[in-house]
Design a protein around this motif. Structure first.
Motif, short mmCIF file in Angstrom:
data_model
loop_
_atom_site.label_atom_id
_atom_site.label_comp_id
_atom_site.label_asym_id
_atom_site.label_seq_id
_atom_site.Cartn_x
_atom_site.Cartn_y
_atom_site.Cartn_z
N TRP A 199 0.83 -1.20 0.00
CA TRP A 199 0.00 0.00 0.00
C TRP A 199 0.87 1.26 0.00
CZ3 TRP A 199 -4.76 0.66 -1.38
CH2 TRP A 199 -5.68 -0.36 -1.25
N GLU A 200 1.96 1.23 0.75
CA GLU A 200 2.85 2.38 0.79
C GLU A 200 3.47 2.64 -0.57
OE1 GLU A 200 6.83 3.95 3.20
OE2 GLU A 200 5.73 2.19 3.91
N THR A 201 3.79 1.58 -1.31
CA THR A 201 4.36 1.78 -2.64
C THR A 201 3.35 2.41 -3.60
OG1 THR A 201 3.78 -0.43 -3.48
CG2 THR A 201 5.89 -0.21 -2.36
N ILE A 202 2.07 2.12 -3.41
CA ILE A 202 1.04 2.77 -4.22
C ILE A 202 1.08 4.27 -4.01
CG2 ILE A 202 -1.46 3.11 -4.40
CD1 ILE A 202 -0.56 0.73 -5.95
N LEU A 203 1.18 4.69 -2.76
CA LEU A 203 1.25 6.13 -2.46
C LEU A 203 2.45 6.76 -3.13
CD1 LEU A 203 0.32 6.13 1.34
CD2 LEU A 203 -1.06 7.05 -0.53
N ARG A 204 3.60 6.10 -3.07
CA ARG A 204 4.80 6.64 -3.70
C ARG A 204 4.64 6.71 -5.21
NH1 ARG A 204 8.83 7.25 -0.08
NH2 ARG A 204 8.75 6.03 1.85
N SER A 205 3.95 5.74 -5.79
CA SER A 205 3.80 5.70 -7.24
C SER A 205 2.92 6.83 -7.76
CB SER A 205 3.22 4.35 -7.67
OG SER A 205 4.11 3.31 -7.37
N VAL A 206 2.01 7.34 -6.95
CA VAL A 206 1.17 8.45 -7.39
C VAL A 206 1.59 9.77 -6.73
CG1 VAL A 206 -0.81 7.01 -7.95
CG2 VAL A 206 -0.61 7.94 -5.64
N SER A 207 2.83 9.79 -6.23
CA SER A 207 3.41 11.00 -5.60
C SER A 207 2.53 11.53 -4.48
CB SER A 207 3.64 12.09 -6.65
OG SER A 207 4.53 11.65 -7.64
N ALA A 208 2.00 10.61 -3.67
CA ALA A 208 1.08 11.01 -2.60
C ALA A 208 1.59 10.60 -1.22
CB ALA A 208 -0.30 10.38 -2.84
N HIS A 209 2.83 10.12 -1.14
CA HIS A 209 3.33 9.57 0.11
C HIS A 209 3.40 10.64 1.20
CE1 HIS A 209 6.55 8.10 2.88
NE2 HIS A 209 5.84 7.00 2.77
N ARG A 210 3.99 11.79 0.90
CA ARG A 210 4.13 12.84 1.92
C ARG A 210 2.77 13.47 2.23
NH1 ARG A 210 9.03 17.00 1.66
NH2 ARG A 210 10.03 14.99 2.09
N ALA A 211 1.96 13.71 1.20
CA ALA A 211 0.65 14.30 1.43
C ALA A 211 -0.20 13.39 2.31
CB ALA A 211 -0.05 14.54 0.09
N TYR A 212 -0.12 12.09 2.10
CA TYR A 212 -0.85 11.15 2.94
C TYR A 212 -0.39 11.27 4.40
CZ TYR A 212 -2.50 6.76 4.94
OH TYR A 212 -3.10 5.83 5.75
N GLY A 213 0.91 11.40 4.58
CA GLY A 213 1.44 11.53 5.94
C GLY A 213 0.91 12.77 6.65
N TRP A 214 0.71 13.85 5.90
CA TRP A 214 0.16 15.07 6.51
C TRP A 214 -1.27 14.83 7.01
CZ3 TRP A 214 1.87 18.35 1.73
CH2 TRP A 214 3.23 18.61 1.82
N VAL A 215 -2.03 14.04 6.28
CA VAL A 215 -3.44 13.82 6.63
C VAL A 215 -3.59 12.74 7.70
CG1 VAL A 215 -5.71 13.11 5.75
CG2 VAL A 215 -4.22 14.58 4.37
N TYR A 216 -2.84 11.64 7.55
CA TYR A 216 -3.03 10.48 8.43
C TYR A 216 -1.86 10.23 9.37
CZ TYR A 216 -7.06 9.35 5.54
OH TYR A 216 -8.27 9.39 4.88
N GLU A 217 -0.90 11.15 9.39
CA GLU A 217 0.23 11.08 10.31
C GLU A 217 0.99 9.75 10.18
OE1 GLU A 217 -1.32 11.93 14.18
OE2 GLU A 217 -1.69 14.04 13.70
N GLY A 218 1.15 9.32 8.92
CA GLY A 218 1.97 8.14 8.64
C GLY A 218 1.36 6.82 9.05
N ASN A 219 0.06 6.77 9.32
CA ASN A 219 -0.60 5.53 9.72
C ASN A 219 -1.07 4.80 8.47
OD1 ASN A 219 -1.89 3.50 11.07
ND2 ASN A 219 -3.49 4.78 11.96
N TYR A 220 -0.28 3.80 8.03
CA TYR A 220 -0.53 3.16 6.74
C TYR A 220 -1.55 2.04 6.85
CZ TYR A 220 3.52 5.82 5.32
OH TYR A 220 4.38 6.84 5.06
N LYS A 221 -2.80 2.41 6.93
CA LYS A 221 -3.89 1.44 6.93
C LYS A 221 -4.50 1.39 5.53
CE LYS A 221 -5.26 1.84 11.79
NZ LYS A 221 -6.39 2.17 12.72
N PRO A 222 -4.75 0.17 5.03
CA PRO A 222 -5.31 0.06 3.68
C PRO A 222 -6.58 0.88 3.47
CG PRO A 222 -4.58 -2.08 4.45
CD PRO A 222 -4.43 -1.15 5.61
N ALA A 223 -7.47 0.89 4.45
CA ALA A 223 -8.72 1.65 4.29
C ALA A 223 -8.44 3.14 4.18
CB ALA A 223 -9.67 1.36 5.44
N ASN A 224 -7.47 3.63 4.96
CA ASN A 224 -7.12 5.05 4.90
C ASN A 224 -6.52 5.42 3.55
OD1 ASN A 224 -7.98 5.38 7.52
ND2 ASN A 224 -5.92 5.46 8.40
N ILE A 225 -5.65 4.55 3.04
CA ILE A 225 -5.01 4.82 1.75
C ILE A 225 -6.03 4.79 0.62
CG2 ILE A 225 -3.29 3.98 0.10
CD1 ILE A 225 -1.69 2.98 2.57
#
Length: 314
Positions: A199-225
């Protein structure tokens, strides 16, 4: 079919977005193959299926290997959706409507084509892929930046933006589908460390890894992603964001031409569906099934746009 100018701009920007997103799909496949617990070739076959080109690939290659899959997705002219084919098609459409583009937008498009033609003139080694993917994203981004910064906000601009977001929505849905339905080895891995890494690699592939961290504070849950990439209206590659922009640009065209078309209702209904859904209900129903339904609905909107505006901008 859209009128000549509208059609050229609509497809020019669909192809530009397709080139970038095909590169992102390759990136997703590459990243997840590195965390694979099973046959890497099977995963590349899944990427080809998700991109809708597996049948064409099978007609041209005797077996699925990472080298063959990457070559077909990046540079094979037998694949009209390959990065090189898409960029060439974007340039051809841009040349057809050259007088509808600013000098900066045309020059960025032409430079992108020339650079990619040279860069993809030979097969790509796996070690070179990250750098090539970055180059594709860089040059397609330059086209969008030049266009956004210099074009008048007229119907030409709106047709171009609609093409961009129709294609982006399709590709975000496909990248998500690669992960959840096709690349996860078995249901037993859902929620595991492997699942979370993918799931984390999906975020990196769409250039959303850092933005996701701002919203969810780095909590990599599939439902959140999934929520972030489907329903979050502030994320520029989410399905909800794309349909907010499609609906807005259709409204601008309504004001421009003084006529409302049924496609506006279809797009508005799609946006409403995305706004009304909660991610847990989507996950409970089945993410793959939801994404497949969305891809079909998005294709319907694209077809209705072509029908509605076929006489405009000739």
């Amino acid at each position: 079919m859209l009128g000549r100018t509208a059609n050229g701009l609509f497809w020019m920007f669909r192809y530009i977005e397709r080139a970038e997103n095909t590169a992102r799909l390759i990136d997703a496949g590459l990243r997840m193959s590195l965390t694979s617990l099973h046959d890497r070739e099977e995963e590349w076959a899944s990427v080809l299926r998700s991109s809708g080109v597996f049948a064409a690939f099978s007609d041209n290659y005797p077996e699925v290997t990472s080298t063959n899959a990457v070559n077909f997705l990046l540079r094979d002219k037998a694949n009209p959706s390959s990065v090189l084919s898409a960029i060439e098609s974007a340039r051809n459409n841009g040349r057809m409507v050259r007088t509808a583009l600013t000098r900066e937008a045309w020059e960025a498009t032409n430079e992108c084509y020339l650079e990619m033609k040279d860069l993809l003139s030979r097969k790509t080694a796996e070690a070179e892929l990250p750098g090539i993917i970055d180059k594709i994203k860089q040059y397609t981004g330059l086209i969008r930046g030049a266009f956004h910064g210099t074009m008048l906000r007229t119907d030409r601009y709106n047709f171009s933006r609609i093409g961009t977001f129709i294609e982006r929505a399709d590709n975000t849905a496909r990248i998500l589908d690669v992960k959840y339905y096709l690349l996860l080895p078995a249901a037993s891995y859902v929620g595991s460390s492997l699942d979370n890494v993918q799931w984390e690699t999906i975020l990196r592939s769409v250039s959303a890894h850092r933005a996701y961290g701002w919203v969810y504070e780095g909590n990599y849950k599939p439902a959140n992603i999934a929520d972030f990439l489907i329903l979050n209206g502030r994320m520029p590659r989410s399905l909800a964001y794309c349909y907010d922009k499609i609906s807005a640009n259709l409204s601008y065209l309504e004001r421009e031409y003084g006529k409302r078309h049924p496609v506006q209702d279809t797009a508005a209904a799609t946006l409403g569906m995305l706004r009304e859904h909660e991610i847990q209900a989507i996950m409970d129903r089945g993410l793959h099934e939801f994404l497949q339904d969305f891809i079909s609905q998005n294709s319907r909107v694209a077809a209705e746009i072509a029908n509605a505006y076929r006489f405009y901008q000739d």
